[in-house]
Structure formats: structure tokens, C-alpha cells
Scaffold this active site. Sequence first.
Site, PDB file in Angstrom:
ATOM      1  N   HIS A  95       0.830  -1.201   0.000  1.00 62.02           N
ATOM      2  CA  HIS A  95       0.000   0.000   0.000  1.00 62.02           C
ATOM      3  C   HIS A  95       0.864   1.250   0.000  1.00 62.02           C
ATOM      4  CE1 HIS A  95      -3.205  -2.817   1.314  1.00 62.02           C
ATOM      5  NE2 HIS A  95      -4.001  -1.934   0.731  1.00 62.02           N
TER       6      HIS A  95
ATOM      7  N   LYS B  70      -0.627   4.872   4.589  1.00 60.02           N
ATOM      8  CA  LYS B  70      -1.578   3.952   5.219  1.00 60.02           C
ATOM      9  C   LYS B  70      -1.135   3.666   6.649  1.00 60.02           C
ATOM     10  CE  LYS B  70      -4.074  -0.385   4.512  1.00 60.02           C
ATOM     11  NZ  LYS B  70      -5.375   0.266   4.690  1.00 60.02           N
TER      12      LYS B  70
END
Length: 249
Positions: A141, A145
Site C-alpha cells: 500500500h 496507510k
Amino acid sequence: MDIIVHGCTGRMGTILSDLIQAPESGHTLAAGIAPGIATSDTTGRYASLEAYEGEADCVIDFSSHTATAALTAWCVWHEVPLVIATTGQTEEEKALILAAGKQIPLFFAANMSIGIAVLSSLARQAAAMFPEADIDIIERHHNQKKDVPSGTALLLASSLQQARPDAELVIGRHENGIRTKSEIGIHSLRYGNEVGAHEIIISDGSETITLKHEAEKRSLFARGALAAASFLQGKAPGLYTMADLVGAG
């Protein structure tokens, strides 16, 4: 549908709001909610759900798991269906979601992608067919995040554990030593502007199965959330997931 977007100023909330307001969507943005913004009936934006006094067919939440208590309380009180598209909930927050699901239709998914629901089903089937295989999940990600591992990785791990009920989740291998036969490894990478990718590797030493899903546009999560909101219309109180939506439960 008249939809309230909770977390309207965030990255996903902005995408969802734009999608709802597109002429071809067939939906109406009843209100946009985000802490700290100026409350105005003219703009349709409010600093809290309590400030909004209009009607709605559904609330879609793309804010933060920390909003769980206020969000579920408001939706239960007003008998409005709720789609929660955030991750990182504590055990106490999960308990609030379960309790709310007994009073209103509530859709809770770690990932709003239909593709992830399919991946989850395939992974469970593969794990059952190769009971002695080693299994690892690799998730990637963007560098902003917060939760590690991702809620989607934990969702996939939970699906795998349905085929491997005794499996132990090993989050990020950080010590020397060989792996045990019971472990499912989860490895998290955070870099750049990666939208999201999840890979499951299942290997028994003689053959390897690799299952992978890559999110190419964040709008897919907004479209999934809208599909979930439509799915809840007319449903009885209960806790629903992506598996219910795609019929993979």
C-alpha cells in the site's frame, strides 16, 4: 438513493462524493460530513452527523475507525442503513458494529472491491485442496496507510483460516528460525502512491499457486461502497459483508 458521505474531505470520501454527484449516478449527495469543516445547509456540508437534520437512505463511512461509536449510534437512532468502509477497528469498536447490526442493516467490509471477494473465495478453496502447503500473504500500500497489516490482508487470512482452523498468523517475520507448518505469514510493504495489491502464495514444495489482486484506481472502492449501499436497501437488520453481495458466502 439519498446518501450521506461520512469522511467527505478524505481521499476516498472525495472520490465517492464526486461519483454520487455525477449526472449519470442516479443518486443524490444528501450531506457530506467531516470534522472541522464549516457547517452549512447551503453547501450541504456538516462538521458532524448531529448537525444534519435531513433525511437519508444510507450513510457510507470513509473516515476513520475512531468514528465508530458516534457513527453507529446516530444510524441506529435514525434507523438509517450504514456502510462502513474503514479498517483498523479495535475489539471494542467491532463489538459496537456487531450490536448495531442487530438493529439496522449494516455492511462492513475491510475492502470494497468485488475482486477481493473473489480472491478470498479462491484462496479458501486452494488452501483446502493443499492442506500441507505453506501459505504467505504479501500486501502493498501507499506510504500514508496507517494500519499494518491491512484490513484486507486480515480478511484474506480469516478466509484461509476457514480451511486451516489451526493456523497461526505470523505478522512480519523478524526473527531467525524455520517456519512452522501451522503458520500463515503476512508481510506488509508501504511505499509511494501504491493503491493496493494483495498476493497469496500457496506452495507444497512440488507446485506453487499464486493468487493476486491489484487495485488500479481508487474509484473501484467507491463504486463497491455504492453497490453495498444499494444492496442494503430493503434489507432486514443484520451484519452484511462483501460475500453476501457477490453470493460467495
